[in-house]
Design an enzyme around this catalytic site. Structure first.
Site, PDB file in Angstrom:
ATOM      1  N   CYS A  35       0.829  -1.216   0.000  1.00 35.51           N
ATOM      2  CA  CYS A  35       0.000   0.000   0.000  1.00 35.51           C
ATOM      3  C   CYS A  35       0.854   1.253   0.000  1.00 35.51           C
ATOM      4  O   CYS A  35       0.350   2.345  -0.235  1.00 35.51           O
ATOM      5  CB  CYS A  35      -0.937   0.004   1.202  1.00 35.51           C
ATOM      6  N   CYS A 104      -2.493  -2.963   8.660  1.00 30.85           N
ATOM      7  CA  CYS A 104      -2.171  -1.604   9.105  1.00 30.85           C
ATOM      8  C   CYS A 104      -1.698  -1.627  10.559  1.00 30.85           C
ATOM      9  O   CYS A 104      -0.784  -0.892  10.934  1.00 30.85           O
ATOM     10  CB  CYS A 104      -3.383  -0.690   8.963  1.00 30.85           C
TER      11      CYS A 104
HETATM   12 FE1  FES Z   1      -1.608   0.052   4.257  1.00 31.53          FE
HETATM   13 FE2  FES Z   1      -3.387   0.755   5.950  1.00 31.53          FE
HETATM   14  S1  FES Z   1      -3.696   0.340   3.852  1.00 31.53           S
HETATM   15  S2  FES Z   1      -1.273   0.590   6.279  1.00 31.53           S
END
Ligand code: FES
Length: 128
Positions: A35, A104
């Site tokens: 991400c 996360c």
């Molecule tokens: Fe990657 Fe939350 S989407 S840390």
């Protein structure tokens, strides 16, 4: 149905311990390649107790809420206890995270571990 718990929203909107620490005793930085989110943790440690902790997170709402909650969980605690903090404990303290957002909270666990490792290696150098 709400995607996030009230606690997640609260910590996202009013993050605790946001910022950095000058002359920190330990700094940890981790990122998630998928991400692209990045989390940085600063520790002030006195007599093996975490007297202050701050974070900077460039990431999603869950990552910010996880770092905020994680800093609250380790503040005032011994280093040994902070090392044992798991992402599960962080997510539980937030009243849960959606399954696809669990990674996360892993960032928070890893960033704290990284910061403590930094502290321990600095301490070792100072003692050698
Ligand atoms: Fe990657 Fe939350 S989407 S840390």
């Amino acid at each position: 149905m709400a995607l996030y718990s009230e606690k997640v929203m609260d910590h996202f909107k009013n993050p605790r311990n946001l910022g950095s620490i000058e002359n920190a005793d330990g700094i940890g930085e981790v990122g998630n390649a998928k991400c692209g989110d990045i989390m940085k943790i600063y520790l002030k440690i006195d007599n093996e107790i975490i007297t202050d902790v701050k974070f900077e997170t460039f990431g999603c709402a869950s990552a910010i809420a996880s770092s905020s909650m994680a800093t609250e969980l380790i503040k005032g605690k011994p280093v040994s206890e902070a090392l044992e903090l798991t992402n599960k404990a962080v997510a539980e303290a937030l009243d849960g995270l959606p399954p696809h957002k669990m990674h996360c909270s892993v960032l928070a666990e890893e960033a704290i571990n990284d910061a403590i490792k930094d502290y321990l290696s600095k301490k070792e150098k100072a003692n050698s």
